[in-house]
Design an enzyme around this catalytic site. Sequence first.
Site, short mmCIF file in Angstrom:
data_model
loop_
_atom_site.label_atom_id
_atom_site.label_comp_id
_atom_site.label_asym_id
_atom_site.label_seq_id
_atom_site.Cartn_x
_atom_site.Cartn_y
_atom_site.Cartn_z
CG ASP A 108 -2.28 -0.59 0.94
OD1 ASP A 108 -2.56 -0.91 -0.23
OD2 ASP A 108 -3.07 -0.74 1.89
CE LYS A 126 -8.24 0.92 -2.36
NZ LYS A 126 -8.69 1.25 -3.74
CG MET A 145 -9.04 8.22 6.29
SD MET A 145 -9.71 6.83 5.33
CE MET A 145 -10.19 5.71 6.65
#
Length: 250
Positions: free
Chosen positions: A35, A56, A168
């Site tokens: 990742d 991602k 996030m």
Amino acid sequence: MSAKVWLVGAGPGDPELLTLKAVRALGEAEVVLIDDLVNHALLEHCPRARVVHVGKRGGCRSTPQDFIHRLMLRYSRQGKCVVRLKGGDPCIFGRGGEEAQWLRARGVAVELVNGITAGLAGATRCDIPLTLRGVARGVTLVTAHTQDDSSLNWQALAQSGTTLVIYMGVAKLADIREQLLKGGLAAKTPVAMIENASLPEQRECRCTLEAMHDAALHFQLQSPAILVIGKVAAAANIEDAPENLLVQLA
């Protein structure tokens, strides 16, 4: 370990936080799908593996999830030992659960290997205990980014009595602040905003819920970052006696 997919948590970034089981899986890997946020220093544990970057990251161009699924399936059907190396823990906002289900439905052997999640590592690095007797009876991990843009039950979160760790959330700070205040969380509730958890460049900004958005602008907070919201975020250090901390935060 051949013909198997390991979904491995790489931890939050500090290479020393990798588990022994993760090191073993990487050492046996023939293919590693890595990742975007994984520390590349971890690749020293898989010197014979083919490394495939499948980044991602929110707000950036990302590798489609379906493509990642099919890569894992293809390599496993070639009889290879495959490691899908994910930041943090694969089962905490890491799509580990859905990847495991997809592969198992197609007859692929899968094993999940836990990693330390950024919310825990970042808070600990700041001497913030996410739970503390008499102060925080639990911790709730949530993401501010949802696939369908649905809204969380902010009122329930505000009234949960637990430490809130929000992933996030940098792009939605103003909305998070508004929703938690509307849900009944006190304006003076302590907040810690932690950027680049566990890495040498980790930064933290402490403020109150009401000042969170303005403080983040002044601090120039950037992703990846986590928010720790609750009384424990005002802790000076973890060695404070719980009784003294409780008085300090009351």
